[in-house]
Write an enzyme that holds these catalytic residues in place. Sequence first.
Site, PDB file in Angstrom:
ATOM      1  N   TYR A  53       0.829  -1.227   0.000  1.00  0.00           N
ATOM      2  CA  TYR A  53       0.000   0.000   0.000  1.00  0.00           C
ATOM      3  C   TYR A  53       0.859   1.271   0.000  1.00  0.00           C
ATOM      4  O   TYR A  53       0.451   2.297  -0.552  1.00  0.00           O
ATOM      5  CB  TYR A  53      -1.008  -0.037   1.163  1.00  0.00           C
ATOM      6  N   ARG A  91       1.464   1.797  -3.623  1.00  0.00           N
ATOM      7  CA  ARG A  91       0.265   2.305  -4.323  1.00  0.00           C
ATOM      8  C   ARG A  91      -0.047   3.740  -3.925  1.00  0.00           C
ATOM      9  O   ARG A  91      -0.536   4.540  -4.714  1.00  0.00           O
ATOM     10  CB  ARG A  91      -0.900   1.362  -4.056  1.00  0.00           C
ATOM     11  N   VAL A 112      -9.207   3.259  -4.308  1.00  0.00           N
ATOM     12  CA  VAL A 112      -8.682   3.814  -3.056  1.00  0.00           C
ATOM     13  C   VAL A 112      -7.799   5.036  -3.331  1.00  0.00           C
ATOM     14  O   VAL A 112      -7.272   5.644  -2.402  1.00  0.00           O
ATOM     15  CB  VAL A 112      -7.896   2.719  -2.273  1.00  0.00           C
ATOM     16  N   HIS A 168     -14.261   0.795  -0.466  1.00  0.00           N
ATOM     17  CA  HIS A 168     -13.151  -0.105  -0.117  1.00  0.00           C
ATOM     18  C   HIS A 168     -12.035   0.634   0.598  1.00  0.00           C
ATOM     19  O   HIS A 168     -10.913   0.135   0.678  1.00  0.00           O
ATOM     20  CB  HIS A 168     -12.592  -0.785  -1.386  1.00  0.00           C
ATOM     21  N   CYS A 180      -6.524   2.942  12.989  1.00  0.00           N
ATOM     22  CA  CYS A 180      -5.821   2.356  14.142  1.00  0.00           C
ATOM     23  C   CYS A 180      -6.565   1.118  14.629  1.00  0.00           C
ATOM     24  O   CYS A 180      -7.743   1.213  15.009  1.00  0.00           O
ATOM     25  CB  CYS A 180      -5.717   3.379  15.276  1.00  0.00           C
ATOM     26  N   CYS A 240      -4.175   7.424  20.094  1.00  0.00           N
ATOM     27  CA  CYS A 240      -3.912   6.614  21.307  1.00  0.00           C
ATOM     28  C   CYS A 240      -2.422   6.439  21.574  1.00  0.00           C
ATOM     29  O   CYS A 240      -2.022   5.746  22.505  1.00  0.00           O
ATOM     30  CB  CYS A 240      -4.597   5.252  21.179  1.00  0.00           C
ATOM     31  N   SER A 263     -14.581  -4.747 -13.453  1.00  0.00           N
ATOM     32  CA  SER A 263     -14.818  -6.079 -14.029  1.00  0.00           C
ATOM     33  C   SER A 263     -16.068  -6.717 -13.439  1.00  0.00           C
ATOM     34  O   SER A 263     -16.535  -7.742 -13.921  1.00  0.00           O
ATOM     35  CB  SER A 263     -13.606  -6.983 -13.744  1.00  0.00           C
ATOM     36  N   ASN A 284     -17.152   0.448 -20.130  1.00  0.00           N
ATOM     37  CA  ASN A 284     -15.974  -0.345 -19.783  1.00  0.00           C
ATOM     38  C   ASN A 284     -15.126  -0.581 -21.029  1.00  0.00           C
ATOM     39  O   ASN A 284     -15.649  -0.538 -22.154  1.00  0.00           O
ATOM     40  CB  ASN A 284     -16.427  -1.691 -19.184  1.00  0.00           C
ATOM     41  N   LEU A 285     -13.835  -0.850 -20.803  1.00  0.00           N
ATOM     42  CA  LEU A 285     -12.974  -1.085 -21.979  1.00  0.00           C
ATOM     43  C   LEU A 285     -13.555  -2.207 -22.841  1.00  0.00           C
ATOM     44  O   LEU A 285     -13.655  -2.113 -24.046  1.00  0.00           O
ATOM     45  CB  LEU A 285     -11.569  -1.452 -21.503  1.00  0.00           C
TER      46      LEU A 285
HETATM   47  C1  BV8 Z   1     -17.545  -8.902   1.955  1.00  0.00           C
HETATM   48  C2  BV8 Z   1      -8.785  -3.668  -1.496  1.00  0.00           C
HETATM   49  C3  BV8 Z   1     -19.143  -9.506   3.596  1.00  0.00           C
HETATM   50  C4  BV8 Z   1      -8.609  -2.277  -1.919  1.00  0.00           C
HETATM   51  C5  BV8 Z   1     -10.367  -5.084  -2.572  1.00  0.00           C
HETATM   52  C6  BV8 Z   1     -15.031 -15.658   1.264  1.00  0.00           C
HETATM   53  C7  BV8 Z   1     -14.939 -14.974   2.473  1.00  0.00           C
HETATM   54  C8  BV8 Z   1     -15.373 -13.662   2.603  1.00  0.00           C
HETATM   55  C9  BV8 Z   1     -15.902 -13.000   1.501  1.00  0.00           C
HETATM   56  C10 BV8 Z   1     -15.959 -13.692   0.307  1.00  0.00           C
HETATM   57  C11 BV8 Z   1     -15.561 -15.000   0.176  1.00  0.00           C
HETATM   58  N1  BV8 Z   1     -15.773 -15.380  -1.121  1.00  0.00           N
HETATM   59  C12 BV8 Z   1     -16.291 -14.355  -1.814  1.00  0.00           C
HETATM   60  C13 BV8 Z   1     -16.405 -13.325  -0.970  1.00  0.00           C
HETATM   61  C14 BV8 Z   1     -16.875 -12.011  -1.249  1.00  0.00           C
HETATM   62  C15 BV8 Z   1     -15.651 -11.193  -1.665  1.00  0.00           C
HETATM   63  C16 BV8 Z   1     -15.567 -11.312  -3.162  1.00  0.00           C
HETATM   64  O1  BV8 Z   1     -16.363 -10.684  -3.831  1.00  0.00           O
HETATM   65  N2  BV8 Z   1     -14.631 -12.104  -3.680  1.00  0.00           N
HETATM   66  C17 BV8 Z   1     -14.567 -12.241  -5.123  1.00  0.00           C
HETATM   67  C18 BV8 Z   1     -13.112 -12.348  -5.565  1.00  0.00           C
HETATM   68  C19 BV8 Z   1     -15.413 -13.447  -5.528  1.00  0.00           C
HETATM   69  N3  BV8 Z   1     -15.884  -9.843  -1.229  1.00  0.00           N
HETATM   70  C20 BV8 Z   1     -15.427  -9.446  -0.035  1.00  0.00           C
HETATM   71  O2  BV8 Z   1     -14.726 -10.096   0.706  1.00  0.00           O
HETATM   72  C21 BV8 Z   1     -15.899  -8.065   0.374  1.00  0.00           C
HETATM   73  N4  BV8 Z   1     -16.466  -8.140   1.692  1.00  0.00           N
HETATM   74  O3  BV8 Z   1     -18.089  -9.613   1.134  1.00  0.00           O
HETATM   75  O4  BV8 Z   1     -17.942  -8.801   3.268  1.00  0.00           O
HETATM   76  C22 BV8 Z   1     -20.271  -8.528   3.641  1.00  0.00           C
HETATM   77  C23 BV8 Z   1     -20.605  -7.781   2.501  1.00  0.00           C
HETATM   78  C24 BV8 Z   1     -21.676  -6.898   2.578  1.00  0.00           C
HETATM   79  C25 BV8 Z   1     -22.383  -6.753   3.749  1.00  0.00           C
HETATM   80  C26 BV8 Z   1     -22.020  -7.507   4.874  1.00  0.00           C
HETATM   81  C27 BV8 Z   1     -20.969  -8.404   4.821  1.00  0.00           C
HETATM   82  C28 BV8 Z   1     -14.738  -7.092   0.383  1.00  0.00           C
HETATM   83  C29 BV8 Z   1     -14.363  -6.752  -1.044  1.00  0.00           C
HETATM   84  C30 BV8 Z   1     -13.264  -5.674  -1.054  1.00  0.00           C
HETATM   85  C31 BV8 Z   1     -11.953  -6.326  -1.215  1.00  0.00           C
HETATM   86  N5  BV8 Z   1     -10.911  -5.319  -1.423  1.00  0.00           N
HETATM   87  N6  BV8 Z   1      -9.238  -4.410  -2.643  1.00  0.00           N
HETATM   88  C32 BV8 Z   1      -7.419  -2.181  -2.819  1.00  0.00           C
HETATM   89  O5  BV8 Z   1      -6.406  -2.841  -2.549  1.00  0.00           O
HETATM   90  O6  BV8 Z   1      -7.516  -1.420  -3.782  1.00  0.00           O
HETATM   91  S1  BV8 Z   1     -11.122  -5.660  -3.980  1.00  0.00           S
HETATM   92  C33 BV8 Z   1     -10.343  -5.107  -5.382  1.00  0.00           C
HETATM   93  O7  BV8 Z   1     -11.149  -5.534  -6.498  1.00  0.00           O
HETATM   94  C34 BV8 Z   1     -10.313  -3.606  -5.464  1.00  0.00           C
HETATM   95  O8  BV8 Z   1     -10.855  -2.964  -4.344  1.00  0.00           O
HETATM   96  C35 BV8 Z   1     -11.177  -3.293  -6.658  1.00  0.00           C
HETATM   97  O9  BV8 Z   1     -11.925  -2.204  -6.402  1.00  0.00           O
HETATM   98  C36 BV8 Z   1     -12.026  -4.489  -6.738  1.00  0.00           C
HETATM   99  C37 BV8 Z   1     -12.718  -4.665  -8.056  1.00  0.00           C
HETATM  100  O10 BV8 Z   1     -11.749  -4.634  -9.069  1.00  0.00           O
HETATM  101  P1  BV8 Z   1     -12.002  -3.605 -10.294  1.00  0.00           P
HETATM  102  O11 BV8 Z   1     -11.979  -2.234  -9.752  1.00  0.00           O
HETATM  103  O12 BV8 Z   1     -13.191  -4.035 -11.062  1.00  0.00           O
HETATM  104  O13 BV8 Z   1     -10.676  -3.832 -11.118  1.00  0.00           O
HETATM  105  P2  BV8 Z   1     -10.376  -5.008 -12.151  1.00  0.00           P
HETATM  106  O14 BV8 Z   1      -8.922  -4.969 -12.436  1.00  0.00           O
HETATM  107  O15 BV8 Z   1     -11.010  -6.274 -11.674  1.00  0.00           O
HETATM  108  O16 BV8 Z   1     -11.179  -4.570 -13.474  1.00  0.00           O
HETATM  109  C38 BV8 Z   1     -10.800  -3.391 -14.162  1.00  0.00           C
HETATM  110  C39 BV8 Z   1     -11.825  -3.205 -15.257  1.00  0.00           C
HETATM  111  O17 BV8 Z   1     -11.536  -1.974 -15.924  1.00  0.00           O
HETATM  112  C40 BV8 Z   1     -11.781  -4.286 -16.318  1.00  0.00           C
HETATM  113  O18 BV8 Z   1     -13.106  -4.697 -16.610  1.00  0.00           O
HETATM  114  C41 BV8 Z   1     -11.149  -3.612 -17.537  1.00  0.00           C
HETATM  115  O19 BV8 Z   1     -11.695  -4.087 -18.747  1.00  0.00           O
HETATM  116  C42 BV8 Z   1     -11.540  -2.185 -17.323  1.00  0.00           C
HETATM  117  N7  BV8 Z   1     -10.603  -1.205 -17.882  1.00  0.00           N
HETATM  118  C43 BV8 Z   1      -9.254  -1.295 -17.946  1.00  0.00           C
HETATM  119  N8  BV8 Z   1      -8.764  -0.174 -18.519  1.00  0.00           N
HETATM  120  C44 BV8 Z   1      -9.822   0.630 -18.786  1.00  0.00           C
HETATM  121  C45 BV8 Z   1     -10.996  -0.030 -18.384  1.00  0.00           C
HETATM  122  N9  BV8 Z   1     -12.226   0.501 -18.531  1.00  0.00           N
HETATM  123  C46 BV8 Z   1     -12.286   1.721 -19.089  1.00  0.00           C
HETATM  124  N10 BV8 Z   1     -11.211   2.430 -19.494  1.00  0.00           N
HETATM  125  C47 BV8 Z   1      -9.962   1.914 -19.372  1.00  0.00           C
HETATM  126  N11 BV8 Z   1      -8.899   2.626 -19.785  1.00  0.00           N
END
Ligand code: BV8
Length: 229
Positions: free
Chosen positions: A58, A61, A95, A111, A119, A141, A179, A203-204
């Site tokens: 982080y 980033r 973020v 997120h 903390c 703290c 995505s 989206n792309l």
């Molecule tokens: C939750 C941290 C419960 C921040 C991130 C087992 C145990 C617990 C939970 C789970 C489990 N199994 C599944 C889950 C749920 C899980 C989940 O969804 N897993 C997935 C993998 C299946 N989710 C969680 O754990 C969440 N919490 O469920 O808690 C709950 C929920 C609600 C209410 C009560 C309880 C927590 C999810 C957050 C995780 N943290 N990262 C950081 O480091 O940045 S996730 C990470 O992926 C990022 O945060 C990011 O935001 C997120 C999504 O990714 P995208 O932003 O879509 O990026 P990606 O690369 O995937 O796609 C980019 C897109 O852009 C592509 O489509 C591409 O084509 C396009 N693109 C590229 N260039 C361009 C473009 N478009 C336009 N123009 C361009 N130039």
Amino acid sequence: MSISPKASIVILTGAGISAESGLATFRDQGGLWADHDIRDVATPEGFARNPDLVFDFYNMRRREARKAQPNAAHYALARLENDWPGNVLLVTQNVDDLHERAGSKNIIHMHGALNSALCFECGSRQSWSGDLDQGTICSNCSRPGLRPDIVWFGEIPYHMEDIGEALAQSGLFISIGTSGTVYPAAGFVMEAGMHEAHTIEINLEATGNTLFQECYEGKAATAVPEYVE
Ligand code: BV8
């Protein structure tokens, strides 16, 4: 844009909107998950196992985000919020602070944010711009308990109730640069659609999610200003 000017708009952005500002996405070729294991750097278990690895991830980033500039897509969304007569809520999975720096005001970082530290001793938050490490002292703290203020996998995203209410009242839901693979964000299009909102994806490449009534394929910095104007 052919929706009632009184309608409220909910916008969801993902890493793709910041790609043309030079910030890596997660799942694209060469994205962040290509050379970092999610379990090591984006879970509480990974942080407990090796906090230095997570701090480094982080810190890197945060430094990248500080060097980046908002692009035309960020500015177009700020103009939309300013000009649209109805309410506009920008929910971002990102973020970085590029939406703020482009002038958007009504933002939810579901997120977390790189420029905030949390903390785990006292639960307080403080804005943060430099590097964090295991010895960084919490100003509230005075204990070394600061972690990145980021929602990791398995943690509950921020402001879910506010987001749910906004989706229930929205007339238009626009998903940009995500995505649609991470929940609960990936489920917002269904929630909005259940409340009769018009749903659009920019989206792309189209994600193929048939819940979107309209899909615009293209780079955000071109497609978003075109759509907003
Ligand atoms: C939750 C941290 C419960 C921040 C991130 C087992 C145990 C617990 C939970 C789970 C489990 N199994 C599944 C889950 C749920 C899980 C989940 O969804 N897993 C997935 C993998 C299946 N989710 C969680 O754990 C969440 N919490 O469920 O808690 C709950 C929920 C609600 C209410 C009560 C309880 C927590 C999810 C957050 C995780 N943290 N990262 C950081 O480091 O940045 S996730 C990470 O992926 C990022 O945060 C990011 O935001 C997120 C999504 O990714 P995208 O932003 O879509 O990026 P990606 O690369 O995937 O796609 C980019 C897109 O852009 C592509 O489509 C591409 O084509 C396009 N693109 C590229 N260039 C361009 C473009 N478009 C336009 N123009 C361009 N130039």
